[in-house]
Design an enzyme around this catalytic site. Sequence first.
Site, PDB file in Angstrom:
ATOM      1  CB  SER A   1      -2.022  -9.583 -13.393  1.00 53.91           C
ATOM      2  OG  SER A   1      -2.946  -9.515 -15.804  1.00 53.91           O
TER       3      SER A   1
ATOM      4  CB  ALA B   1      -1.112  -0.195   1.271  1.00 55.70           C
ATOM      5  CB  SER B   2       4.542   1.979  -0.215  1.00 50.34           C
ATOM      6  OG  SER B   2       5.168   1.208  -0.964  1.00 50.34           O
TER       7      SER B   2
ATOM      8  CB  ALA C   1       2.229 -18.843 -15.020  1.00 45.99           C
TER       9      ALA C   1
ATOM     10  CG  ASN D   1      -2.342  -3.995  -4.194  1.00 45.54           C
ATOM     11  OD1 ASN D   1      -3.052  -3.713  -5.276  1.00 45.54           O
ATOM     12  ND2 ASN D   1      -1.549  -3.297  -3.830  1.00 45.54           N
TER      13      ASN D   1
ATOM     14  CE1 TYR E   1       2.592  -9.509 -12.275  1.00 45.24           C
ATOM     15  CE2 TYR E   1       1.405  -9.856 -14.269  1.00 45.24           C
ATOM     16  CZ  TYR E   1       1.621  -9.030 -13.448  1.00 45.24           C
ATOM     17  OH  TYR E   1       1.111  -8.419 -12.763  1.00 45.24           O
TER      18      TYR E   1
ATOM     19  CB  ILE F   1      -3.743   0.043 -13.994  1.00 43.31           C
ATOM     20  CG1 ILE F   1      -5.307  -1.183 -13.289  1.00 43.31           C
ATOM     21  CG2 ILE F   1      -4.085   0.494 -12.442  1.00 43.31           C
ATOM     22  CD1 ILE F   1      -6.366  -0.698 -14.006  1.00 43.31           C
TER      23      ILE F   1
HETATM   24  N1  LIG Z   1      -0.084  -2.100 -12.508  1.00 44.21           N
HETATM   25  C1  LIG Z   1      -0.905  -2.462 -13.254  1.00 44.21           C
HETATM   26  O1  LIG Z   1      -0.957  -2.734 -14.921  1.00 44.21           O
HETATM   27  C2  LIG Z   1      -1.601  -3.498 -12.970  1.00 44.21           C
HETATM   28  C3  LIG Z   1      -2.484  -4.994 -13.971  1.00 44.21           C
HETATM   29  C4  LIG Z   1      -2.632  -6.008 -13.328  1.00 44.21           C
HETATM   30  C5  LIG Z   1      -2.873  -6.261 -12.049  1.00 44.21           C
HETATM   31  N2  LIG Z   1      -1.791  -5.573 -11.352  1.00 44.21           N
HETATM   32  C6  LIG Z   1      -1.193  -5.997  -9.643  1.00 44.21           C
HETATM   33  O2  LIG Z   1      -1.876  -5.384  -8.848  1.00 44.21           O
HETATM   34  C7  LIG Z   1      -0.852  -4.979  -8.102  1.00 44.21           C
HETATM   35  C8  LIG Z   1      -0.897  -3.560  -7.313  1.00 44.21           C
HETATM   36  O3  LIG Z   1       0.313  -3.480  -8.912  1.00 44.21           O
HETATM   37  P1  LIG Z   1       0.451  -2.172  -8.661  1.00 44.21           P
HETATM   38  O4  LIG Z   1       0.295  -1.194 -10.146  1.00 44.21           O
HETATM   39  O5  LIG Z   1       0.153  -0.525  -7.857  1.00 44.21           O
HETATM   40  O6  LIG Z   1       2.233  -1.786  -7.760  1.00 44.21           O
HETATM   41  P2  LIG Z   1       3.461  -0.756  -7.662  1.00 44.21           P
HETATM   42  O7  LIG Z   1       2.546   0.664  -7.613  1.00 44.21           O
HETATM   43  O8  LIG Z   1       4.593  -1.001  -8.158  1.00 44.21           O
HETATM   44  O9  LIG Z   1       2.822  -1.182  -5.791  1.00 44.21           O
HETATM   45  C9  LIG Z   1       3.734  -2.749  -5.901  1.00 44.21           C
HETATM   46  C10 LIG Z   1       3.377  -2.759  -3.941  1.00 44.21           C
HETATM   47  O10 LIG Z   1       4.229  -4.037  -3.930  1.00 44.21           O
HETATM   48  C11 LIG Z   1       4.696  -3.674  -3.300  1.00 44.21           C
HETATM   49  N3  LIG Z   1       5.491  -5.232  -3.141  1.00 44.21           N
HETATM   50  C12 LIG Z   1       6.574  -5.549  -4.459  1.00 44.21           C
HETATM   51  N4  LIG Z   1       7.075  -6.573  -4.049  1.00 44.21           N
HETATM   52  C13 LIG Z   1       6.759  -6.763  -3.093  1.00 44.21           C
HETATM   53  C14 LIG Z   1       7.288  -8.009  -1.493  1.00 44.21           C
HETATM   54  N5  LIG Z   1       8.347  -8.949  -2.419  1.00 44.21           N
HETATM   55  N6  LIG Z   1       6.968  -7.536  -0.970  1.00 44.21           N
HETATM   56  C15 LIG Z   1       6.440  -6.829  -0.364  1.00 44.21           C
HETATM   57  N7  LIG Z   1       5.381  -5.991  -1.275  1.00 44.21           N
HETATM   58  C16 LIG Z   1       5.883  -6.015  -2.449  1.00 44.21           C
HETATM   59  C17 LIG Z   1       5.668  -2.679  -3.024  1.00 44.21           C
HETATM   60  O11 LIG Z   1       6.221  -1.935  -2.164  1.00 44.21           O
HETATM   61  P3  LIG Z   1       7.418  -1.128  -1.966  1.00 44.21           P
HETATM   62  O12 LIG Z   1       7.069   0.169  -2.659  1.00 44.21           O
HETATM   63  O13 LIG Z   1       7.764  -0.477  -0.466  1.00 44.21           O
HETATM   64  O14 LIG Z   1       9.062  -1.942  -2.159  1.00 44.21           O
HETATM   65  C18 LIG Z   1       4.251  -1.509  -4.035  1.00 44.21           C
HETATM   66  O15 LIG Z   1       3.428  -1.213  -2.813  1.00 44.21           O
HETATM   67  C19 LIG Z   1      -0.088  -6.391  -8.144  1.00 44.21           C
HETATM   68  O16 LIG Z   1      -0.084  -7.391  -7.466  1.00 44.21           O
HETATM   69  C20 LIG Z   1      -0.391  -6.023  -9.794  1.00 44.21           C
HETATM   70  O17 LIG Z   1       0.401  -7.339  -9.915  1.00 44.21           O
HETATM   71  C21 LIG Z   1      -1.436  -4.383 -11.430  1.00 44.21           C
END
Ligand SMILES: NC(=O)c1ccc[n+]([C@@H]2O[C@H](COP(=O)([O-])OP(=O)(O)OC[C@H]3O[C@@H](n4cnc5c(N)ncnc54)[C@H](OP(=O)(O)O)[C@@H]3O)[C@@H](O)[C@H]2O)c1
Length: 242
Positions: free
Chosen positions: A137, A8-9, A152, A85, A150, A182
């Site tokens: 996703s 959630a950062s 999978a 998330n 990813y 997104i």
């Molecule tokens: N954005 C898209 O287009 C999209 C599309 C489909 C699915 N998703 C999914 O939606 C979710 C959120 O994505 P987002 O786009 O918001 O990603 P993001 O902006 O990159 O944020 C990812 C978050 O996950 C945390 N994180 C990453 N690896 C981690 C680990 N090993 N342990 C604990 N925390 C971890 C990060 O923490 P820190 O930053 O503090 O390290 C950050 O808070 C993910 O599961 C992603 O796969 C995103």
Amino acid sequence: MRALVTGASQGIGRATALRLARDGFEVGVHYRSHRAAAEEVVRKIEGAGGAAFAVPGDLGRPPDVEELADTVTDRWGSVDALVLNAGAYPRASFSELTTPRFEECFRTNVFGSAELTRRLLPQLRTADPGHVVFLSSVLAFDGSQHGAHYAAAKAAVIGLARSLARELAPTVLVNAVAPGAIDTAILAGDTPEQRRLRGSRIPLGRIGRPEEVAEAISFLVSPRASYLTGVTLHVNGGLRTE
Ligand SMILES: NC(=O)c1ccc[n+]([C@@H]2O[C@H](COP(=O)([O-])OP(=O)(O)OC[C@H]3O[C@@H](n4cnc5c(N)ncnc54)[C@H](OP(=O)(O)O)[C@@H]3O)[C@@H](O)[C@H]2O)c1
């Protein structure tokens, strides 16, 4: 009401933490490396009259997952909503995908979330009902040209959500959200041209906002979704239809 949001950062997790706080949840703002950003989310929630705390942990490390679950349990006792998330999309071609790279991707995107859910199950069962939301996703359904591991892992998340929905009913409702493209750090590597192309392929004509995914999660953890379990909500601007 208490909700733990992993990752959630920033991005979707940040938007979800802020949205759930507005819905009246006290929020656990989990982060891995961006502590200052997580603390800023907490301050924003508190500034609006809500309650939140920041809690660290690498979901790829079992001791961190254990500590995260213990911290939340010691502080709250019961958990009403768990939003799984946190995730990462490490781009790679299939020829580069050795078993350790697969394992690393599954540790981050699947195993840590499953273990956290398992450890928080007694706390979720005390809620009426408890809610779990997994972030999958669109790539779980359509595949990825740049990350078979990813895609999978995100398909595994759907299998987990559907299985837990059956096993934990009726005390815990378990659903998934499958975002399309997104606007978060995950797309930060796009050139302006790639970004334009990406938007043009989406029927609604643009990349989605994190707040639009948070809205779907807010719905799933609310009484408005009282008869939904085992479903996947696709939040993708029409990129994929079922
Ligand atoms: N954005 C898209 O287009 C999209 C599309 C489909 C699915 N998703 C999914 O939606 C979710 C959120 O994505 P987002 O786009 O918001 O990603 P993001 O902006 O990159 O944020 C990812 C978050 O996950 C945390 N994180 C990453 N690896 C981690 C680990 N090993 N342990 C604990 N925390 C971890 C990060 O923490 P820190 O930053 O503090 O390290 C950050 O808070 C993910 O599961 C992603 O796969 C995103």
